[in-house]
Each structure stands twice: as structure tokens, then as C-alpha cells.
Design a protein around this motif. Sequence first.
Motif, PDB file in Angstrom:
ATOM      1  N   GLY A 188       6.060  54.228   0.852  1.00 35.67           N
ATOM      2  CA  GLY A 188       5.794  54.343  -0.574  1.00 35.67           C
ATOM      3  C   GLY A 188       7.045  54.391  -1.421  1.00 35.67           C
ATOM      4  O   GLY A 188       7.009  54.020  -2.598  1.00 35.67           O
ATOM      5  N   THR A 216       4.746  50.616   2.889  1.00 37.39           N
ATOM      6  CA  THR A 216       3.320  50.596   2.562  1.00 37.39           C
ATOM      7  C   THR A 216       3.162  50.152   1.114  1.00 37.39           C
ATOM      8  O   THR A 216       3.119  48.964   0.833  1.00 37.39           O
ATOM      9  CB  THR A 216       2.679  51.978   2.809  1.00 37.39           C
ATOM     10  OG1 THR A 216       3.427  52.984   2.119  1.00 37.39           O
ATOM     11  CG2 THR A 216       2.662  52.295   4.297  1.00 37.39           C
ATOM     12  N   THR A 217       3.096  51.096   0.194  1.00 35.48           N
ATOM     13  CA  THR A 217       2.904  50.730  -1.208  1.00 35.48           C
ATOM     14  C   THR A 217       4.222  50.518  -1.944  1.00 35.48           C
ATOM     15  O   THR A 217       4.216  50.137  -3.119  1.00 35.48           O
ATOM     16  CB  THR A 217       2.108  51.823  -1.937  1.00 35.48           C
ATOM     17  OG1 THR A 217       2.802  53.076  -1.813  1.00 35.48           O
ATOM     18  CG2 THR A 217       0.722  51.951  -1.334  1.00 35.48           C
ATOM     19  N   SER A 236       5.270  44.510   3.372  1.00 37.49           N
ATOM     20  CA  SER A 236       4.841  45.628   2.541  1.00 37.49           C
ATOM     21  C   SER A 236       3.343  45.489   2.343  1.00 37.49           C
ATOM     22  O   SER A 236       2.841  44.390   2.086  1.00 37.49           O
ATOM     23  CB  SER A 236       5.554  45.624   1.186  1.00 37.49           C
ATOM     24  OG  SER A 236       5.118  46.715   0.380  1.00 37.49           O
ATOM     25  N   THR A 237       2.619  46.587   2.481  1.00 33.55           N
ATOM     26  CA  THR A 237       1.167  46.516   2.366  1.00 33.55           C
ATOM     27  C   THR A 237       0.734  46.058   0.980  1.00 33.55           C
ATOM     28  O   THR A 237      -0.156  45.216   0.838  1.00 33.55           O
ATOM     29  CB  THR A 237       0.539  47.884   2.679  1.00 33.55           C
ATOM     30  OG1 THR A 237       0.959  48.302   3.987  1.00 33.55           O
ATOM     31  CG2 THR A 237      -0.978  47.801   2.646  1.00 33.55           C
ATOM     32  N   SER A 238       1.396  46.602  -0.056  1.00 30.90           N
ATOM     33  CA  SER A 238       1.015  46.200  -1.410  1.00 30.90           C
ATOM     34  C   SER A 238       2.180  46.262  -2.395  1.00 30.90           C
ATOM     35  O   SER A 238       1.964  46.135  -3.602  1.00 30.90           O
ATOM     36  CB  SER A 238      -0.126  47.085  -1.935  1.00 30.90           C
ATOM     37  OG  SER A 238       0.252  48.448  -1.941  1.00 30.90           O
ATOM     38  N   GLY A 239       3.391  46.428  -1.910  1.00 27.01           N
ATOM     39  CA  GLY A 239       4.543  46.470  -2.797  1.00 27.01           C
ATOM     40  C   GLY A 239       5.153  45.096  -2.998  1.00 27.01           C
ATOM     41  O   GLY A 239       4.763  44.116  -2.370  1.00 27.01           O
ATOM     42  N   THR A 262       3.315  40.349   1.871  1.00 24.35           N
ATOM     43  CA  THR A 262       2.790  41.469   1.117  1.00 24.35           C
ATOM     44  C   THR A 262       1.333  41.203   0.784  1.00 24.35           C
ATOM     45  O   THR A 262       0.826  40.087   0.949  1.00 24.35           O
ATOM     46  CB  THR A 262       3.605  41.715  -0.175  1.00 24.35           C
ATOM     47  OG1 THR A 262       3.178  42.952  -0.753  1.00 24.35           O
ATOM     48  CG2 THR A 262       3.406  40.593  -1.188  1.00 24.35           C
ATOM     49  N   GLY A 264      -2.311  43.116  -1.612  1.00 20.44           N
ATOM     50  CA  GLY A 264      -2.682  43.867  -2.796  1.00 20.44           C
ATOM     51  C   GLY A 264      -2.107  43.241  -4.050  1.00 20.44           C
ATOM     52  O   GLY A 264      -2.177  42.033  -4.260  1.00 20.44           O
TER      53      GLY A 264
END
Length: 358
Positions: A188, A216-217, A236-239, A262, A264
Motif C-alpha cells: 500500500g 498491492t494498492t 501492483s494489484t491496483s496502483g 496492474t 483496478g
Amino acid sequence: SDQATSFAGAISAQGGAAGGNGGFVEVSGKQTLAFTGTVTTAAAFGAEGTLLLDPTDVTINNTATTNETLSSGTYTPSTNTSTILNTDIVTALASNNVVISTSSGGGGTGNIAVNAPIVWDTGMDNGSPSSVNNHSLTLNAIGTITFGNNTDFISTSGTGNITLTAGGSGVATTGTAIQVGAPITAHGGTITISAEDATVTSQIDLVQIAATVSNTTGDIDVLTNYNILLNAGITSTSGNINLVSFGQNSLITIGNGFTVQTGGAGSILLQGDSVSIGTGAEPGRTGHVVADSSQGKVTVQPSSSAPIYVGTFTGFPILVDEDVANITANTLVIGSDGVHSVNGYMGGNTTSHTISDN
């Protein structure tokens, strides 16, 4: 001190019981520093402070030799390299943001060698025991940052930042400033890998990523004054993921079989005068860039204001045909501050393409 500093005591610069932030603590040695003490800058009702360690050269290991001798109360350096035990850094991260910063004084070159893992996941949060440690680690080398091997990773399960900066203050370099040879993991916070202040003397890979970098975010920023070489994945999951070179005629190369990805609301920026998503001649490039959400966006833009060429142009294209085909996104934007020209294939796994002055 002007020669060696050996610190094995305790320093407290905490915030007050009713309010106030933690303080700033610096432990320095002009030539060498042996740090085995404890420092707390926790704050019950404010922001935690920062611990700065700033010797000449630093090796982070799990044995902690001090590289100095004691005679008649005087510490004399036996080498120009200070050593810091990795567990001492983790202990400091329990109640402080930690900065390890080097200089080129004292006969050293200002390098940092990470030869042991640094993992922080429990400790103090706002002065109270917590299962999550959100403190940040910064390695700031005026020379280079290297990793001993793949097991010497840096990882946090909190939302703290991880920052690696090398080649600072315009110091000329003829080789790689940062070589990421072990995984870097955040959850994060922002991961920053920067050699943007290095002065280059030839066409070199200032930043080499040879082990996975994941978040992650949080965002992942790789910033440099010249080439970036990826022989490992960045996810990165959603960053946001930003691979940015500020140098003219700079190259960003993603090796065959590796992915920058990435999801999200995250987007990907690739800034370089030439971007290779895979290596070698076409066909056969197997790198990948993926922004895999319905709103996923990939932007490719040059570092200079030269015209943009895409496709089979024989000069200096920013992307060749197969590079475009290796991009998966809802939107692909190719833009610059100068004139643009498109020549060749514009297919790939994208819903829309935009050629723009952005």
C-alpha cells in the motif's frame, strides 16, 4: 565523529503524552558507523519521527562486524565500509521511519550493499502496540545500491514506503546505479527506485530489475536519467506503475517472458525514447505490459521532444509492431510534446488507441 562512531545506547525522541510529533535522530560517522543501539521516535498523538544513519559506505548483513578497532578510548576504522545488522534496522523500524544515507567522504564511494533480508511487519503504531507496522525505509546512496543475492529481500506488510535512491548529487557513473537482485514487496505504500540524479558518461542501464517488485494498492515508480532494464516482473494489484527515463535517446527494455502489470484503477506509464516489450528481432518478443481492468490505461511517451514513430520505421521507433501487440489495456495512449508520426501495425490487445500531444 570525523572517523568512527560506535553506538550501542538508547535514544528517545518521542512525542508528548498529550500531543506532538516524534523527533529527528541522526547517528553518523564520517568514515565508519557501527550501530547496535535502539532509537524510538514514536508519538501517541502525532506523527512518528525519523532515524537517520549516515556513514560513508554501508553493508547491511546478518553478522554485524564493525570494521574498527578500539585503543585508548579511540575507535579507528579498519576499512571505509560500515556494517549494520539487518535485525537492528528492523528493530528501529518498529518505532521510527529509518533513513540510511551515504556520502563519498572518508575515502569511500557512498555505496550501499544489502546482504541480508529486511522484513518489518509488527511493531508500534502511533505509540501503541500494533500488528501492523506502517513505518518507511529509505536507502539513499550517493554511489550504488546492490543486493548480495535473491534471498536479501526487502519487504513490509504495512503501508510504509520503500525508497531506494542512488547516484545522487550528480555523481558521474559508468555503471548501474541500482541493481535490484532480490524481491521488493510493499502493501500500500509507494515503492520508489530512483537514479534520476545520476550523471551518465555512456549509454548504460542505470537501473536493472533482476527480481520481482510488487505492491498491492500502492504505486511503483522507477525513475532514472538513462536506461531501465527489466529481467523480472513488476506488479501492483491496483496502483500505478511508472517506468520513467528523463534522458535523451533512453531505452526501456522489458525482457522476454516478464510482465509489467496492474489492475483496478491502476495505470502504466512508460517514458523513454524507445520501449522494447521483449527483446530480440521480430517475431519472438515475449514481454508483456498489462493494465487488465475495464478502465486500464497504458501510456507510452518519449523522453525528448523528437517525433514519435511506431511500427516498422527503420530509424528510432518508440514501439515496433510486436511491442504494440504485447500491450493489453482498455486504452493505449502514445503521446509527446512534439510532432508525431505513425507507421505500421496498430493492433494488439487494446480497445482503443490514441496518438496525442500530452
